[in-house]
Enzyme design. Structure first.
Site, short mmCIF file in Angstrom:
data_model
loop_
_atom_site.label_atom_id
_atom_site.label_comp_id
_atom_site.label_asym_id
_atom_site.label_seq_id
_atom_site.Cartn_x
_atom_site.Cartn_y
_atom_site.Cartn_z
N ASN A 182 1.04 -1.28 0.06
CA ASN A 182 -0.07 0.20 -0.48
C ASN A 182 1.42 1.13 0.00
OD1 ASN A 182 0.68 -0.97 2.44
ND2 ASN A 182 0.17 0.30 3.55
N GLN A 210 -5.56 -3.53 -1.97
CA GLN A 210 -4.74 -2.23 -2.66
C GLN A 210 -5.07 -3.89 -4.32
OE1 GLN A 210 -4.57 0.34 -1.94
NE2 GLN A 210 -3.83 0.64 -0.17
N SER A 230 -11.52 -5.19 0.69
CA SER A 230 -12.24 -3.65 1.84
C SER A 230 -12.74 -2.69 0.42
CB SER A 230 -11.13 -3.17 1.41
OG SER A 230 -11.70 -1.94 2.81
N HIS A 232 -13.70 0.57 0.21
CA HIS A 232 -13.58 2.01 0.09
C HIS A 232 -12.34 1.69 -0.66
CE1 HIS A 232 -10.04 2.23 2.56
NE2 HIS A 232 -11.25 1.37 3.58
N CYS A 351 -2.25 5.59 8.66
CA CYS A 351 -3.09 4.64 10.09
C CYS A 351 -3.74 5.14 10.72
CB CYS A 351 -1.38 4.14 10.81
SG CYS A 351 -1.03 5.97 11.99
N1 PLP Z 1 -4.39 -3.81 4.21
C1 PLP Z 1 -4.01 -2.72 3.33
C2 PLP Z 1 -3.04 -3.36 2.41
C3 PLP Z 1 -4.15 -1.81 3.30
O1 PLP Z 1 -3.77 -0.70 2.38
C4 PLP Z 1 -5.38 -1.25 4.21
C5 PLP Z 1 -5.93 0.41 4.54
O2 PLP Z 1 -4.41 1.22 4.02
C6 PLP Z 1 -5.65 -2.07 5.66
C7 PLP Z 1 -5.56 -3.34 4.91
C8 PLP Z 1 -7.16 -2.20 5.79
O3 PLP Z 1 -8.74 -1.41 5.32
P1 PLP Z 1 -9.25 -1.14 6.23
O4 PLP Z 1 -9.15 0.10 6.03
O5 PLP Z 1 -10.73 -1.93 5.80
O6 PLP Z 1 -9.38 -2.33 7.58
#
Ligand code: PLP
Length: 406
Positions: A182, A210, A230, A232, A351
């Site tokens: 990410n 991602q 996810s 969003h 974060c």
């Molecule tokens: N894993 C990765 C690689 C992410 O980029 C994110 C969000 O930034 C998450 C997990 C967490 O996702 P969520 O916001 O749906 O809890």
């Protein structure tokens, strides 16, 4: 509820006929280039969500009338769409509030069903995983339920595959590797990771947050045990996602609370996730090459305009919408302060607390302190226009040069 700006359109309708989701050139808002943090909701997804809150508002658990049936059907369809996007079985799709919850559930399930309940679960994770995963496995370790070891990465954030193989041979129960990073956008060999893990008797947890909807995935064929995604991040609503696994994660975890039944499902969110997945399945093939060209155009502009600029991450196996750069020694927070009001990019992962901490990803890559200090993450989206790319390029290069001279 469709109105002039939000209306249902067929997925085959050209994107030019769609309403603009966010316009920066109008001067109203900064150009949004932080799509790894979150994406705007596609108006067609909004339409489905609104319909599930208004005309099709039934409780999916109501079995006595058509309102309940309609809501239940929305869930069945959404499940099929999630499964189709990653090539898995619809029965394996479990809805969560997002990837963080999916990760926690998967790790919990792996711990509770570990081969030897008398010993802690042996977890192997890449050192560049998202904080949601690193914090979860660390908490399990502190609770004495897991022992965690880490796979190192090189300066491009690529996995050290020899180290990975050695750790698997030495004995591991759960391998956690993200599909795409990410921060720097590096892509990981999910199929190879899942195969090596399985050959050594281990399960795999793939954080595909991602990668989903950007790169074709074949999760079932690849033998992935747990996969999280996810909405969003793929132009769907926040607060909804999926854990895809053949295991009955919810039944198993709820079994400990005997007699408690499931609550009312979040039908609007689930329907929105399903529509977002459907649109990605159809449109990623045209959206991704366009974003790649725009990304390259921006990269070329910035490299030409700013002397000594470096591009971080893997330049070949990389998310098409990701550009991660550093102007060594130029403080990134000062650059972002100059960009405020013009262009929205970031220094790294957003974060949970919103606090900026040094990036564990850049540190794991062994980048110098000066390169880490000047790091900027740029994430393009499917609504990003060529004009926005040119305007953002001018703003970013100017902000970096001005900060360097200050
Ligand atoms: N894993 C990765 C690689 C992410 O980029 C994110 C969000 O930034 C998450 C997990 C967490 O996702 P969520 O916001 O749906 O809890």
């Amino acid at each position: 509820m469709a109105n002039d700006s939000i209306r249902a359109v067929s997925a085959n309708e050209p994107m030019t006929n769609l309403p603009r989701v966010h316009s920066s050139l109008s001067g109203a808002k900064p150009i949004y280039l932080d799509h790894h943090a979150t994406t705007p909701v596609d108006p067609r997804v909004v339409d489905v969500v609104v319909s599930a809150m208004t005309t099709r508002f039934g409780n999916a658990n109501s079995v006595d009338h058509s309102y309940g049936d309609e809501a239940a059907e929305l869930i069945v369809n959404a499940r099929k769409e999630v499964a189709a996007l990653i090539n898995h079985d619809a029965e394996a799709v479990h809805f969560t509030s997002g990837s963080t919850e999916g990760i926690r559930l998967a790790v919990r399930h792996a711990i509770d069903s570990r081969p030897n309940p008398k010993s802690p679960l042996r977890i192997l994770v890449s050192s560049v995983e998202h904080r949601a995963l690193l914090d979860t496995v660390r908490a399990a370790e502190l609770a004495g339920e897991a022992v965690v070891s880490y796979i190192p990465v090189d300066y491009c954030a690529r996995l050290d595959l020899d180290s990975f193989q050695r750790s698997c041979t030495n004995g591991v129960d759960l391998v956690c590797v993200m599909a795409a990073n990410n921060e720097v956008g590096t892509l990981y060999p999910v199929e190879e990771v899942a195969r090596t893990a399985a050959e050594n008797g281990a399960r795999t947890l793939i954080d595909a947050t991602q990668m989903v909807g950007r790169v074709p995935m074949h999760a079932a064929k690849w033998g992935v045990t747990y996969l999280v995604l996810s909405a969003h991040k793929i132009y769907g609503p926040k607060g909804i996602g999926s854990l895809v696994t053949p295991h009955a994660v919810f039944r198993d975890s709820h079994a400990s609370i005997a007699g408690v039944s499931d609550g009312t499902p979040n039908v609007p969110g689930i329907a929105g996730l399903g529509e977002a997945c459907r649109l990605r399945r159809i449109e990623m093939v045209s959206d991704e090459p366009r974003m790649l060209m725009q990304r390259e155009r921006l990269r070329t502009h910035l490299l030409d305009a700013v002397a000594d600029l470096v591009v971080n991450g893997d330049t070949s196996a990389r998310l098409s919408n990701n550009l991660h750069i550093s102007a060594p020694g130029v403080p990134n927070d000062a650059v972002l302060a100059r960009l405020r009001g013009h262009v929205a990019i970031s220094t790294g992962a957003a974060c949970m607390s919103g606090a900026q901490t040094p990036s564990h990803v850049l540190r794991a890559m062994g980048l110098s302190a000066a390169v880490q200090e000047g790091a900027l993450r740029i994430g393009l989206g499917k609504f990003t226009t060529d004009d926005e790319i040119d305007e953002a390029g001018a703003h970013i290069s100017h902000a970096v040069l001005a900060t360097r001279e200050a």
